[in-house]
Design a protein around this motif. Structure first.
Motif, PDB file in Angstrom:
ATOM      1  N   PRO A   1      17.592  -2.332   4.046  1.00  0.00           N
ATOM      2  CA  PRO A   1      16.217  -2.842   4.197  1.00  0.00           C
ATOM      3  C   PRO A   1      15.227  -1.783   4.695  1.00  0.00           C
ATOM      4  CG  PRO A   1      17.778  -4.445   5.056  1.00  0.00           C
ATOM      5  CD  PRO A   1      18.564  -3.190   4.742  1.00  0.00           C
ATOM      6  N   GLU A   2      15.669  -0.889   5.592  1.00  0.00           N
ATOM      7  CA  GLU A   2      14.784   0.186   6.059  1.00  0.00           C
ATOM      8  C   GLU A   2      14.430   1.130   4.912  1.00  0.00           C
ATOM      9  OE1 GLU A   2      15.901   1.198  10.639  1.00  0.00           O
ATOM     10  OE2 GLU A   2      17.529   1.432   9.182  1.00  0.00           O
ATOM     11  N   ILE A   3      15.418   1.468   4.098  1.00  0.00           N
ATOM     12  CA  ILE A   3      15.187   2.353   2.948  1.00  0.00           C
ATOM     13  C   ILE A   3      14.265   1.672   1.951  1.00  0.00           C
ATOM     14  CG2 ILE A   3      16.294   3.493   0.989  1.00  0.00           C
ATOM     15  CD1 ILE A   3      18.813   3.739   2.887  1.00  0.00           C
ATOM     16  N   ASP A   4      14.545   0.414   1.642  1.00  0.00           N
ATOM     17  CA  ASP A   4      13.698  -0.339   0.701  1.00  0.00           C
ATOM     18  C   ASP A   4      12.257  -0.403   1.191  1.00  0.00           C
ATOM     19  OD1 ASP A   4      15.895  -0.758  -0.937  1.00  0.00           O
ATOM     20  OD2 ASP A   4      16.253  -2.813  -0.234  1.00  0.00           O
ATOM     21  N   ASP A   5      12.064  -0.610   2.493  1.00  0.00           N
ATOM     22  CA  ASP A   5      10.714  -0.659   3.053  1.00  0.00           C
ATOM     23  C   ASP A   5      10.002   0.678   2.867  1.00  0.00           C
ATOM     24  OD1 ASP A   5       8.570  -1.959   4.704  1.00  0.00           O
ATOM     25  OD2 ASP A   5       9.082  -0.290   6.042  1.00  0.00           O
ATOM     26  N   ARG A   6      10.709   1.763   3.104  1.00  0.00           N
ATOM     27  CA  ARG A   6      10.096   3.079   2.906  1.00  0.00           C
ATOM     28  C   ARG A   6       9.690   3.277   1.447  1.00  0.00           C
ATOM     29  NH1 ARG A   6      13.063   7.459   6.927  1.00  0.00           N
ATOM     30  NH2 ARG A   6      12.789   6.224   8.818  1.00  0.00           N
ATOM     31  N   PHE A   7      10.565   2.933   0.528  1.00  0.00           N
ATOM     32  CA  PHE A   7      10.233   3.082  -0.892  1.00  0.00           C
ATOM     33  C   PHE A   7       9.038   2.201  -1.279  1.00  0.00           C
ATOM     34  CE2 PHE A   7      14.854   4.346  -2.005  1.00  0.00           C
ATOM     35  CZ  PHE A   7      14.574   5.683  -1.811  1.00  0.00           C
ATOM     36  N   GLN A   8       9.025   0.969  -0.781  1.00  0.00           N
ATOM     37  CA  GLN A   8       7.955   0.034  -1.131  1.00  0.00           C
ATOM     38  C   GLN A   8       6.608   0.431  -0.551  1.00  0.00           C
ATOM     39  OE1 GLN A   8       9.564  -3.736   0.121  1.00  0.00           O
ATOM     40  NE2 GLN A   8      11.059  -3.777  -1.537  1.00  0.00           N
ATOM     41  N   THR A   9       6.598   1.252   0.481  1.00  0.00           N
ATOM     42  CA  THR A   9       5.331   1.690   1.084  1.00  0.00           C
ATOM     43  C   THR A   9       4.950   3.107   0.648  1.00  0.00           C
ATOM     44  OG1 THR A   9       6.489   2.362   3.117  1.00  0.00           O
ATOM     45  CG2 THR A   9       5.510   0.139   3.080  1.00  0.00           C
ATOM     46  N   GLY A  10       5.450   3.504  -0.524  1.00  0.00           N
ATOM     47  CA  GLY A  10       5.013   4.751  -1.134  1.00  0.00           C
ATOM     48  C   GLY A  10       5.661   6.007  -0.616  1.00  0.00           C
ATOM     49  N   LYS A  11       6.816   5.888  -0.007  1.00  0.00           N
ATOM     50  CA  LYS A  11       7.510   7.060   0.503  1.00  0.00           C
ATOM     51  C   LYS A  11       8.665   7.399  -0.444  1.00  0.00           C
ATOM     52  CE  LYS A  11       6.211   5.685   5.137  1.00  0.00           C
ATOM     53  NZ  LYS A  11       5.456   4.469   4.829  1.00  0.00           N
ATOM     54  N   HIS A  12       9.001   8.676  -0.526  1.00  0.00           N
ATOM     55  CA  HIS A  12      10.168   9.066  -1.302  1.00  0.00           C
ATOM     56  C   HIS A  12      10.927  10.154  -0.559  1.00  0.00           C
ATOM     57  CE1 HIS A  12       6.711  11.306  -3.002  1.00  0.00           C
ATOM     58  NE2 HIS A  12       7.529  12.311  -3.154  1.00  0.00           N
ATOM     59  N   LEU A  13      12.196  10.293  -0.922  1.00  0.00           N
ATOM     60  CA  LEU A  13      13.119  11.147  -0.193  1.00  0.00           C
ATOM     61  C   LEU A  13      13.599  12.295  -1.071  1.00  0.00           C
ATOM     62  CD1 LEU A  13      14.972  11.327   2.461  1.00  0.00           C
ATOM     63  CD2 LEU A  13      16.740  10.458   0.938  1.00  0.00           C
ATOM     64  N   TYR A  14      13.601  13.486  -0.479  1.00  0.00           N
ATOM     65  CA  TYR A  14      14.236  14.650  -1.101  1.00  0.00           C
ATOM     66  C   TYR A  14      15.541  14.919  -0.379  1.00  0.00           C
ATOM     67  CZ  TYR A  14      10.211  16.118  -3.877  1.00  0.00           C
ATOM     68  OH  TYR A  14       9.209  16.186  -4.812  1.00  0.00           O
ATOM     69  N   ILE A  15      16.565  15.242  -1.160  1.00  0.00           N
ATOM     70  CA  ILE A  15      17.840  15.657  -0.598  1.00  0.00           C
ATOM     71  C   ILE A  15      18.110  17.077  -1.053  1.00  0.00           C
ATOM     72  CG2 ILE A  15      20.342  15.246  -0.515  1.00  0.00           C
ATOM     73  CD1 ILE A  15      19.802  12.289  -0.890  1.00  0.00           C
ATOM     74  N   ALA A  16      18.536  17.920  -0.109  1.00  0.00           N
ATOM     75  CA  ALA A  16      18.924  19.298  -0.405  1.00  0.00           C
ATOM     76  C   ALA A  16      20.435  19.354  -0.578  1.00  0.00           C
ATOM     77  CB  ALA A  16      18.481  20.225   0.719  1.00  0.00           C
ATOM     78  N   PHE A  17      20.862  20.196  -1.509  1.00  0.00           N
ATOM     79  CA  PHE A  17      22.281  20.350  -1.825  1.00  0.00           C
ATOM     80  C   PHE A  17      22.650  21.829  -1.819  1.00  0.00           C
ATOM     81  CE2 PHE A  17      20.729  16.578  -3.945  1.00  0.00           C
ATOM     82  CZ  PHE A  17      21.717  15.632  -3.751  1.00  0.00           C
ATOM     83  N   ILE A  18      23.866  22.105  -1.398  1.00  0.00           N
ATOM     84  CA  ILE A  18      24.506  23.399  -1.593  1.00  0.00           C
ATOM     85  C   ILE A  18      25.754  23.101  -2.423  1.00  0.00           C
ATOM     86  CG2 ILE A  18      25.689  25.372  -0.544  1.00  0.00           C
ATOM     87  CD1 ILE A  18      22.748  25.469   0.135  1.00  0.00           C
TER      88      ILE A  18
END
Length: 185
Positions: free
Chosen positions: A41-58
């Protein structure tokens, strides 16, 4: 909480190469839950309020993450929120996993976000006072630290500008706060 900014057109400093580094936007809720210790629900709320996540990979192993806000920001602890102006974004809630710290991943992630967000002209980011690792990574990525919140009676009441640059002056508009103090030149 000090804040830095980077504006489109400002040269980005060269960083030491990180072999097999990559970063991209992710909507993988299971991976985000595991990395960021957030509920669905916290992740869904962030997405619904116009936020997006970047993940870094090695080598395709997730090693760090950070959020990009484009609409609004809320600091509930200080009873403060603001709307993000057009062509601006606020970078927040970054973390490099402990076993990957000290390798320069954070500045690479910040520069990747800048390069992958062509519709954003001004990037803003803060860090906790005393978090020198975060401050150093932000500066290495090319951000200029320009302002700090003034906190009175547990609430954010204004800004202290660290210089008289256009970037520092623009922080008042970005946060929609009055300038109450100036330090430096």
């Amino acid at each position: 909480m000090p804040f830095g900014t980077w504006w489109r057109g400002t040269p980005l400093p060269d960083l030491s190469p990180l072999r097999t580094f990559s970063a991209r936007i992710s909507t993988d809720t299971q991976l985000i839950t595991r990395l960021a210790n957030l509920s669905k629900p916290e992740i869904d709320d962030r997405f619904q309020t116009g936020k997006h996540l970047y993940i870094a990979f090695i080598s395709e192993v997730p090693v760090a993450y950070g959020w990009v806000a484009t609409r609004e920001v809320n600091f509930p602890h200080f009873q403060f929120s603001f709307t993000i102006p057009s062509r601006n974004c606020y970078l927040w809630d970054f973390l490099t996993l402990p076993e990957w710290r000290g390798r320069g991943i954070y500045p690479h992630l910040l520069q990747t976000i800048i390069r992958q967000e062509p519709l954003v002209d001004r990037f803003w980011i803060g860090y906790e006072p005393g978090n020198e690792a975060s401050a150093s990574g932000i500066r290495k990525a090319g951000f200029q630290v320009v302002t700090d919140f003034v906190i009175a009676e547990g609430r954010i009441s204004g800004l202290t500008l660290f210089d008289s640059s256009e970037c520092a002056q623009a922080s008042a508009d970005f946060f929609n706060l009055p300038i109450v103090a100036r330090t430096g030149p």
